[in-house]
Every structure is written in structure tokens, then in C-alpha cells.
Design a protein around this motif. Structure first.
Motif, PDB file in Angstrom:
ATOM      1  N   THR A  91      -5.973  -1.708  -1.693  1.00 58.67           N
ATOM      2  CA  THR A  91      -6.123  -2.262  -0.357  1.00 58.67           C
ATOM      3  C   THR A  91      -4.939  -3.164  -0.100  1.00 58.67           C
ATOM      4  OG1 THR A  91      -7.585  -3.514   1.054  1.00 58.67           O
ATOM      5  CG2 THR A  91      -7.585  -4.128  -1.254  1.00 58.67           C
ATOM      6  N   GLU A  92      -4.614  -3.395   1.183  1.00 55.34           N
ATOM      7  CA  GLU A  92      -3.473  -4.266   1.449  1.00 55.34           C
ATOM      8  C   GLU A  92      -3.851  -5.667   1.046  1.00 55.34           C
ATOM      9  OE1 GLU A  92      -0.335  -5.194   1.461  1.00 55.34           O
ATOM     10  OE2 GLU A  92      -0.141  -3.412   2.699  1.00 55.34           O
ATOM     11  N   TYR A  93      -3.065  -6.234   0.197  1.00 52.98           N
ATOM     12  CA  TYR A  93      -3.332  -7.622  -0.155  1.00 52.98           C
ATOM     13  C   TYR A  93      -2.030  -8.390  -0.184  1.00 52.98           C
ATOM     14  CZ  TYR A  93      -4.348 -11.871  -2.551  1.00 52.98           C
ATOM     15  OH  TYR A  93      -4.443 -13.206  -2.859  1.00 52.98           O
ATOM     16  N   VAL A 103      -8.845   1.498   0.705  1.00 51.37           N
ATOM     17  CA  VAL A 103      -9.792   0.907   1.663  1.00 51.37           C
ATOM     18  C   VAL A 103      -9.028   0.017   2.654  1.00 51.37           C
ATOM     19  CG1 VAL A 103     -11.886  -0.483   1.925  1.00 51.37           C
ATOM     20  CG2 VAL A 103     -11.501   0.774  -0.199  1.00 51.37           C
ATOM     21  N   CYS A 104      -9.207   0.269   3.960  1.00 53.54           N
ATOM     22  CA  CYS A 104      -8.569  -0.587   4.973  1.00 53.54           C
ATOM     23  C   CYS A 104      -9.518  -0.854   6.117  1.00 53.54           C
ATOM     24  CB  CYS A 104      -7.320   0.085   5.536  1.00 53.54           C
ATOM     25  SG  CYS A 104      -5.953  -0.002   4.402  1.00 53.54           S
ATOM     26  N   VAL A 141      -6.624  -8.868   5.420  1.00 52.12           N
ATOM     27  CA  VAL A 141      -6.386  -7.446   5.683  1.00 52.12           C
ATOM     28  C   VAL A 141      -6.609  -7.140   7.171  1.00 52.12           C
ATOM     29  CG1 VAL A 141      -6.845  -6.597   3.388  1.00 52.12           C
ATOM     30  CG2 VAL A 141      -8.726  -7.046   4.945  1.00 52.12           C
ATOM     31  N   SER A 146     -15.485  -2.615  -1.238  1.00 50.24           N
ATOM     32  CA  SER A 146     -14.971  -2.679  -2.610  1.00 50.24           C
ATOM     33  C   SER A 146     -16.104  -3.017  -3.580  1.00 50.24           C
ATOM     34  CB  SER A 146     -13.869  -3.735  -2.727  1.00 50.24           C
ATOM     35  OG  SER A 146     -12.834  -3.429  -1.830  1.00 50.24           O
ATOM     36  N   LEU A 163       0.854  -1.191   0.000  1.00 54.63           N
ATOM     37  CA  LEU A 163       0.000   0.000   0.000  1.00 54.63           C
ATOM     38  C   LEU A 163       0.892   1.244   0.000  1.00 54.63           C
ATOM     39  CD1 LEU A 163      -3.135   0.045   0.290  1.00 54.63           C
ATOM     40  CD2 LEU A 163      -2.776   0.820   2.623  1.00 54.63           C
ATOM     41  N   VAL A 202     -13.645  -4.664   3.912  1.00 52.60           N
ATOM     42  CA  VAL A 202     -12.964  -4.363   2.651  1.00 52.60           C
ATOM     43  C   VAL A 202     -13.728  -4.978   1.480  1.00 52.60           C
ATOM     44  CG1 VAL A 202     -10.846  -4.782   1.313  1.00 52.60           C
ATOM     45  CG2 VAL A 202     -10.695  -4.062   3.695  1.00 52.60           C
TER      46      VAL A 202
END
Ligand code: FAD
Ligand code: HEM
Length: 375
Positions: free
Chosen positions: A364-366, A338-339, A372, A349, A237, A345
Motif C-alpha cells: 500500500t502507499e505509505y 490495497v488503495c 493514503v 489489511s 507502490l 486500507v
């Protein structure tokens, strides 16, 4: 050594449907044949089971993308230094992996698959060992972090300020992994809630999950002066992912942490992007960082903050962060970050896509092995 990608994929398709059984068999063999290796692993192994297969799937599906696979394995190898993994451990793991796959695909497994996998595994191991060696020149396997601040912001959420014992180079938006003395060999991910600072300190927002090992230790049983271990920074991110100058940030709970780091970073940019932050909490009292957010708003004229409270009645309440975005009739024309919890999430999304935001603009953190942040 050349890779036979066709044979690797063909054999992988035989193993994937029985992945659970193969993973179980793999660890049984690994630990029975190498009891010392068991000592590197945590007492409970449920998560790790999925992760190893997740990582291998990622590699097998992307074998043509040599650069991408090298980068992924490099990050994994740097992270493996904190587990105490050494080059001599790799052959044992490879041997047990191939034996477990052969047993799982019993009857349809061909001898040629053995050779194809041995070559692929040697290559993976070589890339990981080299990356770990290179990393060892400049970085420790793990950092000792002294907790220099521990503030209880709600009965369940603590904000920890941690001072690593060596320079800790990270990018705003990344996360670290933490091990506490109470749970040896158990590592959990926590987003870093600040942009890099001159004092090398990092801030973590931790919510204690009922029955949660590491989160409870950090929130309820950690005090200033205590030390924790930090793994190397991870995650993708970053504000660099943004292609537009109007950003929408949507956070749920402690999902605020990485987005706050990005906001802090944006304050120092010559051309600050306009940022709308929609921040969702269940109850008004769960908003644990209001003062700091207000300070950021004073420094960043183009930052707008909308707080949504989902589980309490009242004017403007009864809304999640994405409800609030729709209520304010914001149609994001740029990038959206988005977190929050995995479910938050996913739901957010989906709604953004329905509002017309292209999936490529939703960041988003993936990581293939990790969900997440928690809400
Ligand atoms: C990339 C990333 C970033 C993260 N950032 C943060 C962060 O900034 N702040 C933060 O507080 N957490 C964050 N997390 C979550 C964190 O890594 C841990 O998963 C969390 O603290 C629970 O760990 P534990 O050891 O306390 O619980 P465990 O001992 O792993 O779990 C105990 C029980 O609680 C259940 N459980 C686990 N998580 C939840 C949950 N969210 N809600 C309800 N039940 C749950 C488990 O299924 C298990 O039954 C992040 C996770 C990832 C992958
Ligand atoms: C093919 C090479 C390997 C792959 C693809 C791989 C993959 C993974 C992944 C995805 C994780 C989850 C955590 C993370 O993302 O860092 C993990 C954890 C771990 N790996 Fe590996 N690994 C490999 C080799 C090894 C070797 C050789 C050892 C040493 C015996 C090892 C020991 C561990 C340990 C101890 C953990 C921590 C487990 C936990 O926290 O639950 N790995 N590995």
C-alpha cells in the motif's frame, strides 16, 4: 564529521513526548527570526507541523541505514525544490530546531546534545542540498501542467488529463503533488492513474471533499486550458514489489487510480500476471471509471474485475471490496495491493492478515508524512 547516534537517540527520547510543543516553538522561532522564510510556507500549517517531525523521526530511527536515509532525504530534497527552498535557508532551520528542542527538554538537556544535533543536522542538510543540486541538472523544481481534459464523471469526481511542459518521468503506481492558482503554496497529493505514455500526459482522478481547498478547486473550478503546478513524482507502490504472478488488487473510491496504472503497465508485460481487482464504491453511481476498466479487461485476458457496492441494497450489494473477496472465496496466495481511504486500507489489511496473507505481501502507499489516498 561523525555522528553520535547514542546522544541523538537519547535526546530525541526526551523531546518526543513534547513533540507538539517543540514543533510549535520551532515554527514560532523560525518565522519570528526569519520573516522571509514564512513566505515559503502555506497559510495554514497544521499538516506541515506533524510532517517535519515525522521526517526527523524517520531519519533518527534509521540513522544506521545510511543508504536508506540518503534515499529518503534525496526524495525529500527533490520535492523541496518546488517550495523555493535554497541552501542558505538550512542553517536558520537547524538553529531554531535545536533551540526548540533544548527549550522543550528544559532541565534535562545536556550541552553535548547541542553538538550531536548540530553535526547530525549539518549532515542532513548537506545530503539534501547535494541531492537538490544534482536534481537541478536534469529536472525543473516543478512542472507546469496544462489541463487538456476535464471530465465530470459523478457530481463529485473529475478525471483530469494533464500535459506537463517538460518530460515527466514517473513509474506506474506513483503519485504527484498539485498546486492550483486558487491556493498558492498549498500542495496536495494525487495518484497518477496511468502508466507512463509517449505523449507525456498524466491522468488524475479527483474527488471533491466538502470544504476541501485543492480538491474542490480541481473538480469544480478547473477547465481545459487552465494550468496547475506539479511536483516531482513520489511514492513506492510498484509492480516490482510483487514476488508472485497472481495479484489481488483491492481499491476503494479514487484509490482505483494507482491500481489502474499498475493494470495498464501489466498489459504491456511479456508475461502478464493474473489480476483480480476488487473495486468498492458506496453507491453504484459512484463507479466513475467503468468504461475504461471494461476496455482494460478486453486487453488483458487474465484480468478479473469484481465491483462491490456497500451502501445500497440489492443482490450482490451491501459489500465492501474485502467482503466481496471473501464472498468469492478468494484466499490470496500471492501479493495484494490495497488503495483507498486510510480507514479502508487499515480495515482491509487487518482482514487480509486474518485470512492468512503475510503482512509483507500486502502493498500500500505509505509515506511517513502522508496518509493514503481518500476514498
Ligand atoms: C499519497 C496520496 C495519494 C492521494 N491520491 C488521491 C487521489 O488519487 N484522488 C483524490 O481525490 N485524493 C487523493 N489523495 C488525497 C488528497 O491529497 C487530498 O488530501 C484531498 O484531495 C483533500 O484535499 P483538499 O485540499 O481538498 O482538502 P483540505 O482542505 O485539506 O481538507 C478540508 C477538510 O476536509 C477534511 N478531509 C480531508 N480529506 C478528507 C477525506 N478524504 N474525507 C473527508 N474529509 C476529509 C480535512 O480534515 C479538512 O477538515 C491522496 C493523498 C495521498 C497522501
Ligand atoms: C532537516 C531538513 C528538513 C526536513 C527533514 C524537512 C521536512 C519536511 C517535510 C517532511 C515536509 C512535508 C512535505 C514533503 O514531504 O515534501 C516539508 C515541507 C516543507 N518544508 Fe521542509 N524540511 C527540511 C528543511 C526545510 C528548509 C531548510 C526549508 C526552508 C525554509 C523547508 C521548507 C518547507 C516548506 C515550505 C514545506 C511545505 C509546507 C507545506 O506544504 O505545508 N524545509 N519539509
Amino acid at each position: 564529521m561523525t555522528l553520535d547516534i547514542r546522544l541523538i537517540r537519547e535526546s530525541w527520547s526526551l523531546v518526543e513526548p513534547v513533540a507538539d510543543q517543540v514543533t510549535l516553538d520551532f515554527y514560532s522561532r523560525l518565522f519570528a527570526e526569519n520573516p522571509r522564510i514564512r513566505e515559503l510556507f502555506p497559510p495554514a500549517m497544521d499538516l506541515q507541523r506533524d510532517r517535519l517531525f515525522g521526517a526527523l523521526t524517520q531519519v533518527v530511527l534509521n540513522l544506521e541505514d545510511t543508504e536508506g536515509v540518503r534515499e529518503y532525504l534525496g526524495q525529500l530534497a527533490r520535492d523541496h525544490r518546488k517550495y523555493g527552498v535554497r541552501p542558505e535557508h538550512y542553517p536558520a532551520l537547524g538553529h531554531c530546531l535545536i533551540a526548540a528542542m533544548r527549550a522543550g527538554a528544559h532541565g534535562v538537556w545536556q550541552p553535548a546534545y547541542d553538538q550531536a544535533w548540530a553535526a547530525a543536522y549539518d549532515l542532513i542538510a548537506e545530503v539534501m542540498i547535494q541531492a537538490a543540486d544534482q536534481d537541478a541538472v536534469t529536472a525543473p523544481p516543478a512542472w507546469i501542467g496544462t489541463v487538456v481534459g476535464h471530465e465530470m464523471r459523478t457530481p463529485d469526481i473529475a478525471v483530469l488529463t494533464v500535459e506537463p511542459n517538460h518530460p515527466y518521468p514517473f513509474r506506474a503506481g506513483q503519485y504527484t503533488t498539485v498546486q492550483t492558482a486558487l491556493w498558492p503554496r498549498v500542495w496536495r497529493a494525487y495518484s497518477i492513474a496511468n502508466a507512463p505514455r509517449h505523449d507525456n500526459r498524466i491522468v488524475l482522478h479527483v474527488r471533491a471533499i466538502p470544504g476541501g481547498w485543492v480538491s474542490t478547486a480541481l473538480v469544480k473550478h478547473t477547465r481545459p486550458g487552465d494550468t496547475i503546478l506539479l511536483g516531482p513524482p513520489r511514492g513506492t507502490l510498484s509492480l516490482e514489489q510483487a514476488t508472485t504472478s497472481h495479484l489481488v488488487f483491492i481499491a476503494g473510491g479514487t484509490g482505483l487510480a494507482p491500481l489502474k496504472a499498475l493494470i495498464e503497465e501489466s498489459v504491456w508485460m511479456p508475461e502478464r500476471p493474473a489480476i483480480d481487482l476488487f473495486y468498492g464504491v458506496r453507491r453504484a453511481a459512484d463507479a466513475y471509471d467503468t468504461e475504461a476498466l471494461n476496455n482494460l479487461r478486453m486487453q488483458h485476458r487474465r484480468l478479473r474485475i469484481v465491483q462491490a457496492v456497500s451502501d445500497e441494497p440489492g443482490p450482490g450489494y451491501g459489500q465492501t471490496a474485502i467482503d466481496a473477496l471473501e464472498y468469492h472465496r478468494i484466499i490470496p496466495s500471492g501479493d495484494v495491493f490495497v488503495c483507498g481511504s486510510q480507514q479502508m486500507v487499515r480495515v482491509t489489511s487487518d482482514r487480509l492478515v486474518r485470512l492468512g496473507v503475510p503482512a509483507g505481501r500486502i502493498h500500500t502507499e505509505y509515506t511517513p508524512d502522508a496518509p493514503v489516498p481518500v476514498g
